[in-house]
Design a protein around this motif. Sequence first.
Motif, PDB file in Angstrom:
ATOM      1  N   GLY A  38      21.149  -7.307-113.016  1.00  0.00           N
ATOM      2  CA  GLY A  38      21.458  -5.967-113.484  1.00  0.00           C
ATOM      3  C   GLY A  38      22.444  -5.234-112.590  1.00  0.00           C
ATOM      4  N   ASP A  39      22.547  -3.946-112.860  1.00  0.00           N
ATOM      5  CA  ASP A  39      23.449  -3.091-112.083  1.00  0.00           C
ATOM      6  C   ASP A  39      22.631  -2.106-111.260  1.00  0.00           C
ATOM      7  OD1 ASP A  39      22.622  -1.200-113.988  1.00  0.00           O
ATOM      8  OD2 ASP A  39      24.356  -1.585-115.268  1.00  0.00           O
ATOM      9  N   SER A  40      23.176  -0.923-111.001  1.00  0.00           N
ATOM     10  CA  SER A  40      22.506   0.031-110.123  1.00  0.00           C
ATOM     11  C   SER A  40      21.167   0.515-110.658  1.00  0.00           C
ATOM     12  CB  SER A  40      23.423   1.236-109.882  1.00  0.00           C
ATOM     13  OG  SER A  40      23.827   1.817-111.113  1.00  0.00           O
ATOM     14  N   LEU A  41      20.964   0.465-111.968  1.00  0.00           N
ATOM     15  CA  LEU A  41      19.690   0.900-112.542  1.00  0.00           C
ATOM     16  C   LEU A  41      18.541   0.008-112.096  1.00  0.00           C
ATOM     17  CD1 LEU A  41      20.669   1.826-116.210  1.00  0.00           C
ATOM     18  CD2 LEU A  41      20.594   3.288-114.185  1.00  0.00           C
ATOM     19  N   SER A  42      18.866  -1.234-111.769  1.00  0.00           N
ATOM     20  CA  SER A  42      17.844  -2.179-111.295  1.00  0.00           C
ATOM     21  C   SER A  42      17.977  -2.473-109.809  1.00  0.00           C
ATOM     22  CB  SER A  42      17.930  -3.484-112.088  1.00  0.00           C
ATOM     23  OG  SER A  42      17.681  -3.259-113.455  1.00  0.00           O
ATOM     24  N   ALA A  43      19.030  -1.937-109.178  1.00  0.00           N
ATOM     25  CA  ALA A  43      19.266  -2.184-107.755  1.00  0.00           C
ATOM     26  C   ALA A  43      18.770  -1.035-106.887  1.00  0.00           C
ATOM     27  CB  ALA A  43      20.751  -2.432-107.503  1.00  0.00           C
ATOM     28  N   ALA A  44      17.974  -0.149-107.454  1.00  0.00           N
ATOM     29  CA  ALA A  44      17.344   0.955-106.715  1.00  0.00           C
ATOM     30  C   ALA A  44      18.367   1.926-106.133  1.00  0.00           C
ATOM     31  CB  ALA A  44      16.436   0.410-105.611  1.00  0.00           C
ATOM     32  N   TYR A  45      19.417   2.221-106.890  1.00  0.00           N
ATOM     33  CA  TYR A  45      20.425   3.156-106.406  1.00  0.00           C
ATOM     34  C   TYR A  45      19.822   4.556-106.282  1.00  0.00           C
ATOM     35  CZ  TYR A  45      24.711   5.925-106.121  1.00  0.00           C
ATOM     36  OH  TYR A  45      25.697   6.792-105.720  1.00  0.00           O
ATOM     37  N   GLY A  46      19.934   5.136-105.094  1.00  0.00           N
ATOM     38  CA  GLY A  46      19.509   6.503-104.875  1.00  0.00           C
ATOM     39  C   GLY A  46      18.018   6.717-104.734  1.00  0.00           C
ATOM     40  N   VAL A  47      17.239   5.638-104.742  1.00  0.00           N
ATOM     41  CA  VAL A  47      15.789   5.750-104.555  1.00  0.00           C
ATOM     42  C   VAL A  47      15.347   4.702-103.537  1.00  0.00           C
ATOM     43  CG1 VAL A  47      15.448   6.575-106.909  1.00  0.00           C
ATOM     44  CG2 VAL A  47      15.196   4.143-106.422  1.00  0.00           C
ATOM     45  N   GLN A  48      14.173   4.896-102.964  1.00  0.00           N
ATOM     46  CA  GLN A  48      13.633   3.914-102.039  1.00  0.00           C
ATOM     47  C   GLN A  48      13.303   2.618-102.797  1.00  0.00           C
ATOM     48  OE1 GLN A  48      13.406   4.316 -98.682  1.00  0.00           O
ATOM     49  NE2 GLN A  48      14.385   6.306 -98.989  1.00  0.00           N
ATOM     50  N   SER A  49      13.556   1.493-102.153  1.00  0.00           N
ATOM     51  CA  SER A  49      13.352   0.213-102.842  1.00  0.00           C
ATOM     52  C   SER A  49      11.916   0.026-103.303  1.00  0.00           C
ATOM     53  CB  SER A  49      13.772  -0.948-101.930  1.00  0.00           C
ATOM     54  OG  SER A  49      13.030  -0.930-100.721  1.00  0.00           O
ATOM     55  N   ASP A  50      10.956   0.574-102.546  1.00  0.00           N
ATOM     56  CA  ASP A  50       9.560   0.397-102.944  1.00  0.00           C
ATOM     57  C   ASP A  50       9.142   1.366-104.047  1.00  0.00           C
ATOM     58  OD1 ASP A  50       9.634   2.683-101.421  1.00  0.00           O
ATOM     59  OD2 ASP A  50       7.907   2.183-100.168  1.00  0.00           O
ATOM     60  N   GLU A  51      10.052   2.275-104.445  1.00  0.00           N
ATOM     61  CA  GLU A  51       9.789   3.189-105.550  1.00  0.00           C
ATOM     62  C   GLU A  51      10.466   2.748-106.843  1.00  0.00           C
ATOM     63  OE1 GLU A  51       9.434   7.479-103.245  1.00  0.00           O
ATOM     64  OE2 GLU A  51      11.415   6.785-103.870  1.00  0.00           O
ATOM     65  N   ALA A  52      11.362   1.772-106.737  1.00  0.00           N
ATOM     66  CA  ALA A  52      12.168   1.352-107.884  1.00  0.00           C
ATOM     67  C   ALA A  52      11.319   0.621-108.918  1.00  0.00           C
ATOM     68  CB  ALA A  52      13.309   0.453-107.412  1.00  0.00           C
ATOM     69  N   TRP A  53      11.822   0.585-110.140  1.00  0.00           N
ATOM     70  CA  TRP A  53      11.050  -0.002-111.235  1.00  0.00           C
ATOM     71  C   TRP A  53      10.774  -1.491-111.005  1.00  0.00           C
ATOM     72  CZ3 TRP A  53      12.060  -4.031-114.519  1.00  0.00           C
ATOM     73  CH2 TRP A  53      13.370  -4.481-114.634  1.00  0.00           C
ATOM     74  N   VAL A  54      11.658  -2.182-110.292  1.00  0.00           N
ATOM     75  CA  VAL A  54      11.426  -3.608-110.024  1.00  0.00           C
ATOM     76  C   VAL A  54      10.234  -3.781-109.083  1.00  0.00           C
ATOM     77  CG1 VAL A  54      12.404  -5.718-109.056  1.00  0.00           C
ATOM     78  CG2 VAL A  54      13.839  -4.204-110.447  1.00  0.00           C
ATOM     79  N   ALA A  55      10.110  -2.881-108.099  1.00  0.00           N
ATOM     80  CA  ALA A  55       8.944  -2.930-107.211  1.00  0.00           C
ATOM     81  C   ALA A  55       7.668  -2.602-107.981  1.00  0.00           C
ATOM     82  CB  ALA A  55       9.125  -1.955-106.050  1.00  0.00           C
TER      83      ALA A  55
END
Length: 213
Positions: A38-55
């Motif tokens: 994916g792109d930034s929507l799945s690369a945790a742009y602007g949010v902490q990696s442990d808060e991202a939807w993939v985490a």
Amino acid sequence: MDTVFLRLRSIVFLAFLCAFTQVQANQDEAPNTLLIVGDSLSAAYGVQSDEAWVALLRARLDAEGLENWRVVNASISGETTDGGLRRLPGLLDKNEPEVVVIELGGNDGLRGFPPGVIEKNLAKMIEQVREAGAHPLLVGMQIPPNYGERYTRAFAGIFPKLAEQYDTGLVEFFLEGIYNQDGMMQSDGIHPTAEAQSLLLANIWPKLAPLLK
């Protein structure tokens, strides 16, 4: 002498059987792989990696009793369908996934790339995933109306057209219920906030779960 030979043969057979059983057990326990391109929507742009939807997805897999799945997130901020297409063969060879989420096209649309080119790139990605023996899941996007009605409509139509053509799973619009809600988008108006990450997962999970189970 015959008795000794028979005993030795039995021991060898039992050793082979144990070894085979262990190999089979290891294969059964080997994790299945979910690859996200994916792109930034799945690369945790602007949010902490442990808060991202993939985490959050990793936690959801455990909660659903799907611990035998591992998630490989190969998403890159700014990625286009052309870049994803060029990277995909190597990712497939390296990770040997069973399921591949294709979350690309948004940056192409924001840059005004021709819809025909975007469609062609995504089609090739779906074909490569299928050729690798994996199941593709296509994540649809839309772009702001200021790009003109003709272009925005043509862009939005790429994803359902490909899903029908290739009979593949489709998340119709990844930002559904997010892009127009207060506090759900970052100041750039493009990227979801940390609060929106659970909604991203909620949008993709109904189409992803059947491929995992």
